[in-house]
Enzyme design. Structure first.
Site, PDB file in Angstrom:
ATOM      1  N   HIS A 214       0.838  -1.189   0.000  1.00  9.71           N
ATOM      2  CA  HIS A 214       0.000   0.000   0.000  1.00  9.71           C
ATOM      3  C   HIS A 214       0.883   1.253   0.000  1.00  9.71           C
ATOM      4  CE1 HIS A 214      -3.849  -2.153   1.636  1.00  9.71           C
ATOM      5  NE2 HIS A 214      -3.360  -2.700   0.543  1.00  9.71           N
TER       6      HIS A 214
ATOM      7  N   GLU B 186       1.242   3.862   1.993  1.00  5.23           N
ATOM      8  CA  GLU B 186       1.954   4.216   3.221  1.00  5.23           C
ATOM      9  C   GLU B 186       3.198   3.348   3.394  1.00  5.23           C
ATOM     10  OE1 GLU B 186      -2.466   3.979   4.465  1.00  5.23           O
ATOM     11  OE2 GLU B 186      -1.232   3.299   2.809  1.00  5.23           O
TER      12      GLU B 186
ATOM     13  N   CYS C  55      -5.372   1.350   6.232  1.00  8.08           N
ATOM     14  CA  CYS C  55      -6.128   0.120   6.484  1.00  8.08           C
ATOM     15  C   CYS C  55      -5.726  -0.483   7.827  1.00  8.08           C
ATOM     16  CB  CYS C  55      -5.916  -0.873   5.356  1.00  8.08           C
ATOM     17  SG  CYS C  55      -4.261  -1.570   5.266  1.00  8.08           S
TER      18      CYS C  55
ATOM     19  N   CYS D 165      -1.693  -1.478   7.279  1.00 10.80           N
ATOM     20  CA  CYS D 165      -0.735  -0.367   7.268  1.00 10.80           C
ATOM     21  C   CYS D 165      -0.540   0.224   8.660  1.00 10.80           C
ATOM     22  CB  CYS D 165      -1.202   0.717   6.298  1.00 10.80           C
ATOM     23  SG  CYS D 165      -1.164   0.191   4.574  1.00 10.80           S
TER      24      CYS D 165
END
Length: 368
Positions: free
Chosen positions: A50, A52, A83, A92
């Protein structure tokens, strides 16, 4: 840079994944401290890190053993709430908690996650910063709320709303530049919808040919969906001549099954609605196979059916400076172009010239 400008930069990063995230949301992230952007990242494709995580990993690669000290007291800007659940990748929130960020600033809330609550409980500063007219993740949010895809209709027409020449001696109404611009909407779509009338008249391939999309190793051609009530479909049409997944939606029990022998093509029988294919049933089916965005590229009959059912979330018009009169068919027989453009239920979110053509994007006021 102020916070809005930094979030705009994060949106720009998110859009780098427009052609490859497909069923996942587009997300961008940056880490900021003392007037400097320390690191950036974005989500590339389903199953990959993801945004991040990529921003933090890029910081670790850049600052090595000093990463914790460098990131201490920094601000993490991300376009979507982090998330908090594990699916194909870890949450994350786990990695974020390993660093002493001063604050987490996000733009869009994710109702399926509790990342902001978890991080707030852990002592992080949390702020939601909205930007007007965000172009991100309309399909993701509609699918999350309704289980159905976001529907865009691409319509190339004349000033009097004509879409198709009656004698078919001329194929194009708008310019090549407009057509190229329109190809980007194919690239961001999980499925392209057309009808058997368009298949017979125009013989389109209906695939993505943008170099910046097809040259990306993570890009996949969108699914192609065909509506037909006919009992025979010619499998030699260009529509069937590539490796993309194709679905024929029909209410005709007599449709010849030999079409299934065509590469990567299946037939799905759906309910009838006044002897026509039930559009809501098709959209529900596409939602069930995780299609988040669809692009309607069809003739007047199918476009009119979508309009009459109020199932178009966004219109993309390319309007040529021509008046075609009786030489061509209107894209919608129940209302003229001006009636659509002036609908109180729609708002113009983009207006620009492309060569001699005018591009107008209109979106439902209550669209995701």
């Amino acid at each position: 840079m102020n916070k809005s400008a930094l979030m705009e930069r994060a949106v720009h990063l998110a859009l780098k994944g427009s052609f490859t995230t497909r069923e996942n949301p587009n997300v961008g992230c940056l880490i900021y401290k003392s007037g400097m952007i320390l690191s950036e990242g974005w989500h590339v494709a389903p199953g990959s890190n993801h945004a991040e995580v990529n921003a933090i990993l890029n910081a670790e690669s850049k600052f090595k053993d000093s990463t914790k000290d460098v990131l201490d007291g920094s601000s993490l800007f991300v376009t979507l709430e982090p998330c908090s659940t594990e699916k194909r990748t870890p949450p994350c929130t786990d990695l974020i908690q390993k660093y002493s960020f001063k604050e987490i600033i996000y733009m869009q809330s994710d109702p399926s996650q509790k990342g902001s609550d978890i991080l707030k409980e852990k002592g992080f500063g949390i702020e939601r910063l909205s930007l007007n007219n965000s172009v991100l993740n309309n399909g993701f949010f509609k699918h999350l709320a309704e289980g159905k895809p976001y529907v865009r209709a691409k319509i190339a027409c004349s000033m009097d709303g004509k879409i198709a020449f009656k004698n078919n001696n001329e194929q194009w109404i708008t310019t090549q530049a407009s057509r190229k611009d329109g190809y980007s909407y194919r690239a961001i779509s999980g499925a392209i919808i057309t009808g058997s009338g368009t298949l017979e008249t125009d013989n389109p391939l209906l695939n993505v040919r943008l170099e910046e999309a097809v040259n990306d190793q993570d890009f996949k051609q969108p699914l192609k969906a065909l509506f037909t009530t006919k009992s025979y479909i010619d499998s030699n049409k260009k529509f069937f001549k590539d490796n993309s997944r194709k679905i024929i939606f029909t209410n005709n029990e007599n449709l010849e099954m030999q079409i299934c022998e065509t590469l990567n093509t299946e037939i799905v029988r759906v309910e009838s609605d006044a002897n026509q294919i039930s559009i809501p049933s098709v959209l529900n089916y596409l939602g069930s196979i995780n299609i988040k965005d669809v692009l309607l590229e069809a003739g007047p009959r199918l476009i009119s059916s979508f309009i009459d059912s109020n199932l178009i979330d966004e219109y993309i018009f390319y309007i040529a400076p021509k008046v075609l009169g009786n030489k061509a068919n209107s894209f919608y027989t129940n209302k003229n172009l001006e009636g659509i453009l002036n609908s109180p239920d729609l708002e113009i979110v983009e207006e620009k010239s492309i060569g001699r053509d005018l591009k107008l994007v209109l979106r439902k006021k209550n669209a995701s």
